[in-house]
Design a protein around this motif. Structure first.
Motif, short mmCIF file in Angstrom:
data_model
loop_
_atom_site.label_atom_id
_atom_site.label_comp_id
_atom_site.label_asym_id
_atom_site.label_seq_id
_atom_site.Cartn_x
_atom_site.Cartn_y
_atom_site.Cartn_z
N ARG A 268 -11.90 6.57 -3.41
CA ARG A 268 -10.45 6.62 -3.22
C ARG A 268 -9.87 5.22 -3.32
NH1 ARG A 268 -8.40 11.45 -1.47
NH2 ARG A 268 -9.97 13.00 -0.86
N LEU A 269 -8.58 5.17 -3.66
CA LEU A 269 -7.89 3.90 -3.84
C LEU A 269 -6.45 4.05 -3.38
CD1 LEU A 269 -8.22 1.01 -5.09
CD2 LEU A 269 -7.30 1.95 -7.21
N ALA A 270 -6.04 3.17 -2.45
CA ALA A 270 -4.67 3.19 -1.96
C ALA A 270 -3.71 2.74 -3.06
CB ALA A 270 -4.52 2.29 -0.74
N ARG A 271 -2.56 3.41 -3.11
CA ARG A 271 -1.59 3.11 -4.17
C ARG A 271 -1.01 1.71 -4.01
NH1 ARG A 271 0.48 1.69 -7.78
NH2 ARG A 271 1.98 2.60 -9.21
N ARG A 272 -0.78 1.29 -2.78
CA ARG A 272 -0.25 -0.05 -2.53
C ARG A 272 -1.09 -0.70 -1.43
NH1 ARG A 272 6.02 0.50 -1.31
NH2 ARG A 272 5.87 -1.77 -1.38
N TRP A 273 -1.24 -2.02 -1.52
CA TRP A 273 -2.00 -2.75 -0.52
C TRP A 273 -1.11 -3.70 0.28
CZ3 TRP A 273 -7.61 -4.36 -2.11
CH2 TRP A 273 -8.26 -3.27 -2.68
N ARG A 274 0.15 -3.78 -0.09
CA ARG A 274 1.09 -4.62 0.66
C ARG A 274 2.43 -3.92 0.76
NH1 ARG A 274 4.64 -9.97 -1.00
NH2 ARG A 274 5.53 -10.25 1.09
N VAL A 275 2.98 -3.89 1.98
CA VAL A 275 4.35 -3.46 2.21
C VAL A 275 4.99 -4.53 3.09
CG1 VAL A 275 5.87 -1.70 3.15
CG2 VAL A 275 3.76 -1.01 2.01
N ASP A 276 5.74 -5.43 2.47
CA ASP A 276 6.38 -6.54 3.17
C ASP A 276 5.34 -7.39 3.90
OD1 ASP A 276 8.91 -5.74 2.25
OD2 ASP A 276 9.06 -4.26 3.84
N ARG A 277 5.31 -7.35 5.23
CA ARG A 277 4.39 -8.20 6.00
C ARG A 277 3.13 -7.45 6.45
NH1 ARG A 277 6.18 -13.03 8.41
NH2 ARG A 277 8.19 -13.71 7.61
N ALA A 278 2.94 -6.25 5.96
CA ALA A 278 1.77 -5.45 6.32
C ALA A 278 0.86 -5.27 5.10
CB ALA A 278 2.20 -4.09 6.86
N PHE A 279 -0.46 -5.35 5.33
CA PHE A 279 -1.45 -5.29 4.26
C PHE A 279 -2.55 -4.31 4.65
CE2 PHE A 279 0.56 -9.39 4.27
CZ PHE A 279 0.70 -9.75 2.93
N LEU A 280 -3.29 -3.84 3.64
CA LEU A 280 -4.48 -3.02 3.83
C LEU A 280 -5.70 -3.77 3.31
CD1 LEU A 280 -3.24 0.47 2.58
CD2 LEU A 280 -3.30 -0.36 4.94
N ALA A 281 -6.86 -3.54 3.96
CA ALA A 281 -8.11 -4.16 3.50
C ALA A 281 -9.28 -3.25 3.85
CB ALA A 281 -8.29 -5.54 4.13
N GLY A 282 -10.37 -3.40 3.13
CA GLY A 282 -11.58 -2.63 3.40
C GLY A 282 -11.39 -1.15 3.13
N ASP A 283 -12.03 -0.32 3.95
CA ASP A 283 -11.98 1.13 3.73
C ASP A 283 -10.57 1.70 3.87
OD1 ASP A 283 -14.66 1.11 3.27
OD2 ASP A 283 -15.24 2.12 5.13
N ALA A 284 -9.67 1.00 4.52
CA ALA A 284 -8.28 1.46 4.58
C ALA A 284 -7.63 1.40 3.21
CB ALA A 284 -7.49 0.61 5.58
N ALA A 285 -8.14 0.54 2.34
CA ALA A 285 -7.56 0.36 1.00
C ALA A 285 -8.38 1.02 -0.09
CB ALA A 285 -7.42 -1.13 0.69
#
Length: 544
Positions: A268-285
């Protein structure tokens, strides 16, 4: 300035907090658990050379003390040995195989020794709000409260609360591979190695089994299962262990079964990894792991890539180009890895037919699986950010070296400003760019002489004038580089460019490109160079 909020206290979240601390940035780690990890020897991780070196730089002592570096790789098909490789040299560095609970213990010990990291247990995120100055997060639990941070990073796993609160889709494929696992102590014919056996002559164990050495005479054995099949009972798993060991050892060997399990891999792959000041990393992304690829490797690379960019923003301010480059670089790299694995699966896991009988097919399959397990090729090699938004424009003075632009630099010996000789990788992760001068012969000269001779004074002056912090190092040699070549290296170890001689103006322009230009100088581009489109994984529903 407020600390960075890290949601999730797994390997990626703890590594990110340590990487931020190494660059002078405080963080708060929100751990929804109790801060302890159940010992599970059957749950292990394989770290490539670059990610293992990152863990050691961050102070994770268990990598050295409790990890097994394989001495070789061996692949078999039926009764034939297809390939044997010796590991441990510069061409084929040995991966590190370590139980995940040992890795976690090392990371937690490192975090406990760092003042800039605050960890709070039993803290489950349930709300977050963003504004122009930062992020506010609320946690529930015994000490329910609001937290204020400059940035927030969701490292909270496949069912990420951060991703859900941000409304980010997580499309992909379910149950790509399924494995039965056993950790045991025994003697196998290949001490200290990793072994892949396809189509073993004893049919009861399935089409593929892998044995990978752990410390203290332990092994992890994996059997490939049908992606969607019946439950594996304890009796059936013990039968697999006995049949496999008997086949390899020409008779029933003695063994001590430590732990067992069954796990399913998803892509799986998250569509976006950044929303303003929030980011995703690792299995969340992202989720990956089929055909030998390692998802934790990619998560740790996420942490290393993001840490220096957040440190730049925290200390000096950052342009949106710099912060957007995290998604542009890392999502593109992971998407390419997923694409390579998805393209390999029909070849490796198909029903066979005529293609399986073609000359060379078995060796071609072996090459694909070897790449995935050892961290080579499209399935495993460290990424090169060739088309990064931080790449400087081409300069006529550019000099080609053995490392492609955007790829990780070689770990050569360098001389530091205090006169000590260290590995180049040891100087990474400190929030500074590295400028490396290739100067043959300096190792036998008195430092007091060459520091004030030749091109050094001019280069030192150029480095001090760069728009972002940088450290000047000297190497006697670098692969493919001639004398007086100057390399510019990012804080995470990727090569920016190389010049033939000292070029202050070109060096300044390249360093300015690496920091994404002056803070606040670029407009937001929501999905700039985000890599593989989310539509490529729309065949299945999102994870809720």
């Amino acid at each position: 300035m407020d600390p960075v909020i890290v949601v999730g206290a797994g390997p990626v979240g703890l590594a990110l907090s340590l990487a931020l601390a190494a660059q002078g940035v405080p963080s708060v780690v929100l751990d929804e658990g109790a801060g302890k990890d159940e010992p599970r020897t059957a749950r292990t991780v394989v770290l490539r050379a670059d990610t293992a070196a990152l863990m050691e730089r961050l102070g994770c002592a268990t990598i050295r003390d409790e990890g097994a570096r394989w001495v070789g790789w061996r692949s078999l098909r039926r009764k034939q040995e297809l390939r044997t490789l010796r590991l441990g040299g510069n061409d084929l560095p040995a991966p590190v195989h370590i139980p995940q609970h040992a890795l976690m213990r090392g990371l937690r010990d490192a975090v406990a020794a760092v003042d800039l990291v605050q960890t709070t247990t039993h803290s489950r995120l349930d709300a977050l709000e963003q504004d122009a100055g930062g992020v506010t997060a609320h946690t529930r639990g015994p000490g329910a409260t609001w937290w204020r941070g400059s940035y927030l990073v969701g490292c909270d796993g496949a069912r990420s609360t951060v991703r859900k609160l941000l409304g980010i889709r997580f499309a992909g494929r379910t149950a790509v591979e399924r494995h039965a696992v056993a950790a045991l102590r025994t003697e196998l014919p290949w001490p200290g190695e990793a072994v892949l056996h396809r189509m073993p002559p004893w049919r009861a164990v399935g089409e593929e089994v892998t044995a990978r050495a752990l410390p203290d005479g332990a092994w992890r054995l994996d059997w490939l299962l049908p992606a969607r099949g019946e439950l594996v009972t304890p009796d059936a798993l013990v039968s697999r262990v006995r049949d496999t060991l008997s086949g390899w050892c020409d008779g029933p060997p003695q063994y001590d079964l430590i732990d067992t399990g069954v796990y399913t891999l998803h892509h799986r792959l998250a569509r976006r990894w950044r929303v303003d000041r929030a980011f995703l990393a690792g299995d969340a992304a992202h989720l990956l792991g089929a055909v030998g690829t390692q998802g934790l490797d990619e998560g740790l690379r996420d942490a290393e890539n993001l840490a220096w960019k957040l440190a730049q923003a925290w200390h000096h301010g950052a342009s949106d180009t710099l912060l957007d480059s995290y998604q542009a670089e890392r999502r593109t790299a992971v998407a390419a890895r997923l694409r390579a694995a998805d393209q390999s699966l029909p070849i490796l896991r198909g029903s066979g037919g005529l293609r399986a009988c073609l000359p060379g097919a078995a060796r071609g399959h072996d090459t694909l699986l070897t790449d995935g397990h050892l961290g080579l090729g499209a399935l495993g090699a460290p990424p090169a950010y060739r088309h990064s938004p931080l790449a400087p424009p081409h300069a006529e003075a550019h000099a080609a070296v053995g490392t492609p632009i955007g790829a990780p630099v070689a770990d050569v010996l360098v001389m530091a400003p205090d006169g000590t000789t260290v590995r180049l990788w040891d100087r990474l992760g400190r929030g500074r760019m590295l400028v490396v001068l290739v100067a043959p012969g300096t190792g036998v000269w008195d430092r007091r002489h060459w520091m004030t001779a030749g091109v050094m004074p001019r280069l030192a002056s150029a480095v001090s004038a760069l728009p972002a912090p940088a450290e000047l190092l000297v190497a006697e040699s670098y692969p493919g580089a001639s004398a007086h070549t100057v390399l510019l290296v990012r804080p995470d170890g990727h090569l920016v460019t190389a010049f033939g001689g000292v070029r202050p103006a070109e060096l300044y322009a390249a360093a300015d490109a690496v920091r994404g230009g002056a803070p606040g100088s670029s407009p937001r581009r929501e999905d700039h160079a985000s890599g593989l489109s989310g539509r490529a994984f729309d065949r299945t529903a999102d994870i809720n």
